[in-house]
Design a protein around this motif. Structure first.
Motif, mmCIF file in Angstrom:
data_model
loop_
_atom_site.group_PDB
_atom_site.id
_atom_site.type_symbol
_atom_site.label_atom_id
_atom_site.label_comp_id
_atom_site.label_asym_id
_atom_site.label_seq_id
_atom_site.Cartn_x
_atom_site.Cartn_y
_atom_site.Cartn_z
ATOM 1 N N VAL A 188 0.863 -1.200 0.000
ATOM 2 C CA VAL A 188 0.000 0.000 0.000
ATOM 3 C C VAL A 188 0.891 1.239 0.000
ATOM 4 O O VAL A 188 0.657 2.199 -0.760
ATOM 5 N N ALA A 189 1.938 1.214 0.820
ATOM 6 C CA ALA A 189 2.835 2.375 0.906
ATOM 7 C C ALA A 189 3.498 2.642 -0.453
ATOM 8 O O ALA A 189 3.602 3.799 -0.884
ATOM 9 N N HIS A 194 -11.091 -0.046 -0.075
ATOM 10 C CA HIS A 194 -10.627 0.087 1.306
ATOM 11 C C HIS A 194 -10.558 -1.280 1.990
ATOM 12 O O HIS A 194 -11.405 -2.138 1.751
ATOM 13 N N ALA A 219 -3.124 5.727 -6.000
ATOM 14 C CA ALA A 219 -3.995 4.773 -5.291
ATOM 15 C C ALA A 219 -5.483 5.119 -5.322
ATOM 16 O O ALA A 219 -6.260 4.555 -4.564
ATOM 17 N N THR A 220 -5.896 6.001 -6.203
ATOM 18 C CA THR A 220 -7.234 6.586 -6.113
ATOM 19 C C THR A 220 -8.393 5.598 -5.983
ATOM 20 O O THR A 220 -9.264 5.804 -5.153
ATOM 21 N N GLY A 275 1.647 7.785 -5.882
ATOM 22 C CA GLY A 275 0.555 8.753 -6.067
ATOM 23 C C GLY A 275 -0.555 8.280 -6.975
ATOM 24 O O GLY A 275 -1.222 9.082 -7.632
ATOM 25 N N HIS A 316 0.924 4.313 -2.639
ATOM 26 C CA HIS A 316 0.685 5.702 -2.211
ATOM 27 C C HIS A 316 1.852 6.604 -2.592
ATOM 28 O O HIS A 316 1.651 7.726 -3.049
ATOM 29 N N GLU A 317 3.067 6.083 -2.413
ATOM 30 C CA GLU A 317 4.248 6.888 -2.762
ATOM 31 C C GLU A 317 4.268 7.226 -4.251
ATOM 32 O O GLU A 317 4.718 8.284 -4.648
ATOM 33 N N THR A 365 -8.421 2.291 -5.209
ATOM 34 C CA THR A 365 -8.205 1.052 -4.462
ATOM 35 C C THR A 365 -9.317 0.865 -3.433
ATOM 36 O O THR A 365 -9.664 1.791 -2.714
#
Ligand code: SAM
Length: 247
Positions: free
Chosen positions: A69-70, A83, A78-79, A76, A73-74, A81
């Motif tokens: 996940v990180a 939850h 992940a819009t 940029g 996100h890094e 995905t």
């Protein structure tokens, strides 16, 4: 109705859903997960809470999932995905039913896939067939990036439009214990997937869908087909009666 009108209606529904989500108490929804699922599944709320605790303690899963996940996100990207609170719902369903054969549409980074596959790993068996469009997710990733390595041999990716892939796939691998929709959420497509999947479910099998709060379709469809259902957070879970085939 033209495609442009449909797209405009879909955009309106999405905007309304965005507002509804801001008002929704996801903490309360999650606390009620076990009670709501117990109304649909052949398991008590206490048993289902035990699966939630088991999930929380699944270190091999959380370590790898959090790292991936990180990474997303890094980058940029992940819009869209799904939850993890919706992933837990699928984890609990797959553990409670001992799901062996599952078919899912809409992989992207594979949050749902990771949770279904983690449950299959704990069950000690199972295969998840996943369908997504040709190509891949945004960024430097493959479909299903979130799936932990130890689950990958249970995962079969089918690339193509679900409209083309799903009927033949379900015919070949079905009847299935679980169908999960999370691809194109425009109503005609959701309806197509529900209608195609329902006749390929095992007696007692589950029809599940993400983003059911976009419209009344999931409730209407499950009512019309005699499936008992509930909604937890953004995921609908409906179960075919154990003693009857839907075809
Ligand atoms: C909301 S994302 C899925 C999120 C994913 N389930 C997760 O757990 O994070 C929607 C996905 O559906 C795919 N999709 C959209 N239309 C599709 C179609 N007609 N057939 C198959 N996949 C489709 C998109 O390519 C995208 O990857």
């Amino acid at each position: 109705m033209t495609g442009r009108v449909r797209d405009a209606i879909y955009a309106l529904r999405k905007a309304r859903l965005g507002l509804e989500r801001r008002r929704l108490d996801y903490g309360a929804e999650s606390r009620e997960r076990a009670d709501r699922l117990a109304d649909v599944l052949p398991a008590s709320a206490a048993d289902l809470r035990e699966y939630e605790r088991e999930y929380a303690a699944l270190e091999w899963f959380h370590d790898e999932y959090a790292d991936r996940v990180a990474e997303i996100h890094e980058a940029g990207v992940a819009t869209d995905t799904t939850h993890w609170r919706d992933g837990i719902t699928l984890y609990v369903v797959c553990r409670a039913l001992g799901v062996e054969t599952a078919v899912e549409t809409g992989v992207l980074f594979g949050s749902f896939d990771a949770h279904v596959l983690a449950a299959m790993a704990e069950n000690g068996g199972g295969t998840l067939h996943a369908v997504d469009l040709p190509g891949g997710p945004p960024g430097p990733f493959e479909y299903g990036h979130l799936i932990p390595d130890r689950c990958r041999d249970r995962w079969v990716l089918h690339q193509g439009d679900a409209r083309a892939v799903l009927p033949e796939l379900l015919e070949r691998v079905g009847p299935v214990d679980l169908f999960l929709h999370d691809s194109d959420h425009r109503l005609p497509h959701m309806r197509f997937e529900y209608e195609t999947a329902v006749s390929h479910l095992e007696p007692g099998g589950v029809l599940s869908s993400h983003d059911v709060r976009l419209s009344r379709l999931f409730d209407r469809f499950t009512d019309a087909n005699g499936l008992r259902s509930c909604v937890v957070c953004d995921t609908g879970i409906a179960r075919v009666p154990p003693s009857s085939r839907r075809d």
